[in-house]
Design a protein around this motif. Structure first.
Motif: not given
Length: 801
Positions: A778-785, A788-791
């Motif tokens: 959440i704080l350091m890698k918002p691009e993964k939050n 699309k990335y989660m699925m």
């Protein structure tokens, strides 16, 4: 026809009634060896004894006073016959028979009866106990009264053996006990004992020894001798004394034996001993003068004035010739020493006791009935009943054993500047009083050995101070012991204690082991370093969890927060806060409420936490099953079912806690055993089954959670939460498996610290393993939050389940 040479009295005077006297004008006799080839010679007496001359003089004075009295035995004259027994038992028996039969040398016609009245009506004497026993044994069958002024042996009180014996000096039974109490009074528990090998010495010392043992006094040695013993035997006694460690010597010695011993002490230069003596020599400050002359008064006069009646044979002899008119002014001699007056008074009272008995028998008033036939047995019966007071105020009477009332002056020898020994009365012993008042001493007037005013010390072992106990030395008397320090938790607060007393459970011995002090009460408090660190860790964990909640709340609409049921995530975070904070209930002084609350709070909060994790793992498993064609998992495991599952699991723990609290709840407990010198305040479990049921239920849920998470760990997902739950459950189980042996083996407050550590470690493990990775993204890698990335790889993750 009588056989042998007649015994002649040394002093005699005719009278209407004759009294006999037996004194030891000489203290000893020359040794001889009889060959039995010729008639044995008469005993050759030596060592003139001035004291018994004074005793005889006291008897003569009393008789003369009675003869001149108009109140006692008027018109009746008393006569006397006085013999010298030389301190010999055999000679005492001989002179006693001479007094009984009159010593006439006559032939008795065969038709004349052999029985006739006794020649004397009473005998005053003898000096020593042994000679008195000889006199009383010989004269007893004739019931002629024998009144001794100086024989103190307790054995003479036996009326079956000595029916006619009486005395005006107390029995050694009381004197021996008085000496023992005197020794005890000054704290002497290690003393030597020397006695005359006679009835007087042996019996007196036997009573002293018995009483001393009762009072806790030990004899380092107990030896006996007689003045005629060979020098080798006396030398052995000297060797024993030299090798001894005691500094007090108790003696039951005849006067002549004591002087023999003193000469040996002087010869061997032995000094520094404190002598405790009996009445035989305590008043005697002079060494007896030796003499071989049998003429009593010639010997007495020559000794008194240091002169000779015969011509001097040597011009080198400076002794002058006696004239018979020497002036006694300024003469210093034991014969004119009046310090013995209390002993002379015993002779005086004995003569007056006979006179009062005769006065009653003869029915004397202004005159006496001289026609009364005197019988010694009648005289004896009247003497036993007399009770009168002398002109000096002394009461005279006899008990059933023929003994007077016992009372002793305690005499202290005090040397003066001119070399004269002064006899100072420093106390009184009266056995008729209660025990605590029998001995009365004036300590400030006492002078000890070597003119010291400090009471000498004579002990085998020094007194054991408080804090120690006595342990007897093997093979030695009870007065010889070692002082052993009391064990921890035990004390002795008196000197010479034989045992140490264990302190009460709430107390402990001080460093000196002489007092019990209250134990320090210990528990895991906030002031302890350990308690402060655990409190800080607990608060840090709670704050850290709150921080995670704030992050999740701010990013609550992001995919990573909404994944796997955000409601369960917030409930899990809330339960973790409670887990961190419940550890605080274990710190502080235990009370009824805190003991119950801490375990209940711990059990319920952890079940709530594990229930949430279990729900999340089940969500992961069911989510992938729900994607299969025809699956109706979504219908049976929606949000409502998840809430019910968490609630049900938690309610089961609540019921277990309720049953535990109602049957046998935890309670505050003082543990005296964990730390020996401290009281550990802790919470007893009450019902052990209840405690392990709470832990067991938590463990059961943790195992289920671990199994579900393990099964779901490889499901396809870029952020599969099951992996982190699996790892957190591994940490959780490892912590609590380790907790069990650590908790059981840790003492006191450390067991509480172990439990808190387990709570914090498992809580931190859950928080870090499950939520920190999410917070990082959440704080350091918002691009993964992102959704699309989660699925990822076109796989669907259940949302909102």
């Amino acid at each position: 026809m009588r056989r042998g040479d007649p015994e002649k009295p040394l002093l005699s005077k005719n009278g209407d009634i004759i009294l006999g006297g037996v004194f030891s004008f000489h203290a000893s006799w020359k040794d001889r060896t009889d060959t039995y080839m010729i008639k044995p010679l008469a005993l050759q007496c030596i060592s003139l004894n001035f004291r018994d001359l004074q005793f005889a003089q006291a008897m003569l004075f009393a008789i003369e006073e009675i003869n001149n009295s108009t109140d006692l035995l008027p018109v009746v004259t008393l006569g006397y016959k006085i013999y010298d027994d030389c301190g010999s038992d055999a000679r005492s028996a001989g002179v006693t028979l001479a007094l009984a039969n009159g010593n006439e040398i006559v032939s008795v016609p065969s038709k004349t009866p052999c029985t006739r009245p006794a020649h004397v009506q009473a005998i005053i004497g003898a000096t020593s106990s042994s000679t008195t026993r000889a006199v009383s044994t010989v004269i007893g069958p004739f019931f002629i009264p024998v009144i001794s002024y100086f024989a103190t042996c307790a054995c003479l009180s036996d009326k079956t053996k000595y029916p006619s014996f009486l005395r005006t000096i107390p029995s050694d039974y009381y004197q021996s006990r008085a000496l023992a109490h005197l020794v005890k009074y000054f704290g002497w528990t290690w003393v030597g004992a020397i006695r005359t090998n006679s009835d007087y010495g042996n019996n007196g010392m036997a009573t002293f020894t018995e009483t001393a043992q009762q009072l806790g006094i030990c004899l380092e040695y107990s030896v006996s001798f007689f003045r005629t013993d060979p020098s080798a035997k006396i030398q052995r006694i000297i060797d024993i004394i030299k090798a001894s460690t005691s500094k007090v010597i108790v003696t039951f010695l005849a006067r002549a034996d004591f002087h023999v011993l003193l000469r040996e002490f002087s010869y061997h230069n032995l000094s520094g001993y404190q002598w405790i003596g009996s009445e035989t020599w305590i008043f005697d400050s002079r060494t007896p003068l030796n003499s071989s002359n049998n003429e009593l008064f010639t010997e007495f006069w020559e000794t008194l004035f240091s002169c000779k009646f015969k011509e001097l044979k040597s011009s080198s002899d400076i002794q002058r010739e006696c004239t018979g008119h020497e002036d006694m002014t300024g003469v210093q001699n034991s014969f004119i020493d009046m310090s013995l007056m209390p002993l002379f008074n015993n002779v005086y009272k004995g003569v007056y006791a006979v006179a009062h008995a005769l006065h009653n028998i003869l029915s004397c008033n202004k005159t006496c009935n001289k026609n009364v036939q005197l019988d010694p047995f009648t005289v004896l019966q009247h003497i036993r009943k007399i009770h009168f007071t002398t002109k000096e105020g002394d009461e005279v009477h006899f008990d059933e054993n023929g003994d007077p009332a016992a009372k002793y002056d305690i005499i202290n020898w005090q040397p003066k500047e001119n070399g004269v020994v002064e006899f100072v009365t420093v106390g009184l012993y009266n056995p008729s009083l209660v025990q605590e008042k029998q001995l009365n001493l004036q300590n400030k007037y006492l002078i000890w050995a070597r003119n010291s005013k400090q009471v000498p010390v004579s002990v085998c072992s020094e007194k054991c101070p408080p804090g120690t106990r006595k342990v007897l030395q093997k093979g030695r008397p009870v007065c010889c012991y070692d002082c052993i320090r009391c064990a921890e938790g035990e004390i002795s607060n008196v000197t010479d204690s034989i045992t140490c007393v264990r302190c009460l459970p709430e107390f402990w011995s001080n460093e000196r082991r002489d007092a019990c002090i209250k134990k320090e009460v210990v528990f895991l408090s906030y002031e302890d370093i350990m308690g402060a660190l655990l409190t800080a860790a607990s608060l840090f964990g709670a704050c850290m969890t709150i921080g995670v909640i704030l992050i999740f709340f701010k990013y609550r609409k992001t995919p990573i927060v909404r994944a796997n049921n955000s409601e369960l995530s917030f409930l899990l975070l809330f339960s973790l806060i409670l887990c961190f904070l419940c550890s605080l209930t274990f710190i502080g002084q235990p009370s009824d409420w805190s003991c119950m609350f801490r375990h209940v709070a711990f059990g319920i909060t952890f079940v709530l936490c594990i229930s949430c994790l279990l729900g999340k793992t089940m969500v992961v498993l069911m989510a992938f099953r729900a994607t299969r064609p025809g699956s109706n998992v979504k219908k049976w495991f929606g949000q409502t079912q998840q809430r019910l599952c968490v609630t049900a699991f938690t309610l089961i723990q609540v019921n277990i806690c309720i049953i535990w609290l109602t049957t046998s709840p935890p309670f505050p407990f003082k543990n005296f055993k964990e730390i020996k010198d401290k009281i550990t305040l802790e919470c007893a479990l009450g019902s052990v089954v209840g405690f392990w049921a709470v832990l067991g239920y938590i463990g059961l849920l943790a195992i289920l959670c671990f199994i579900f998470a393990f099964l779901a760990r490889k499901l396809p997902d870029n952020f599969n939460e099951a992996k982190f739950i699996t790892f957190s459950m591994l940490i959780f189980c490892a912590v609590w498996i380790t907790f069990v042996p650590s908790y059981v083996s840790s003492p006191g407050k450390f067991s509480v610290a172990v439990e808190i550590f387990a709570i914090l470690a498992s809580s931190f493990g859950l928080l870090i393993c499950i939520f920190i990775p999410k917070c990082y993204i959440i704080l350091m890698k918002p691009e993964k939050n992102t959704k699309k990335y989660m699925m990822g790889k076109k796989l669907v993750i259940a949302k909102g389940y």
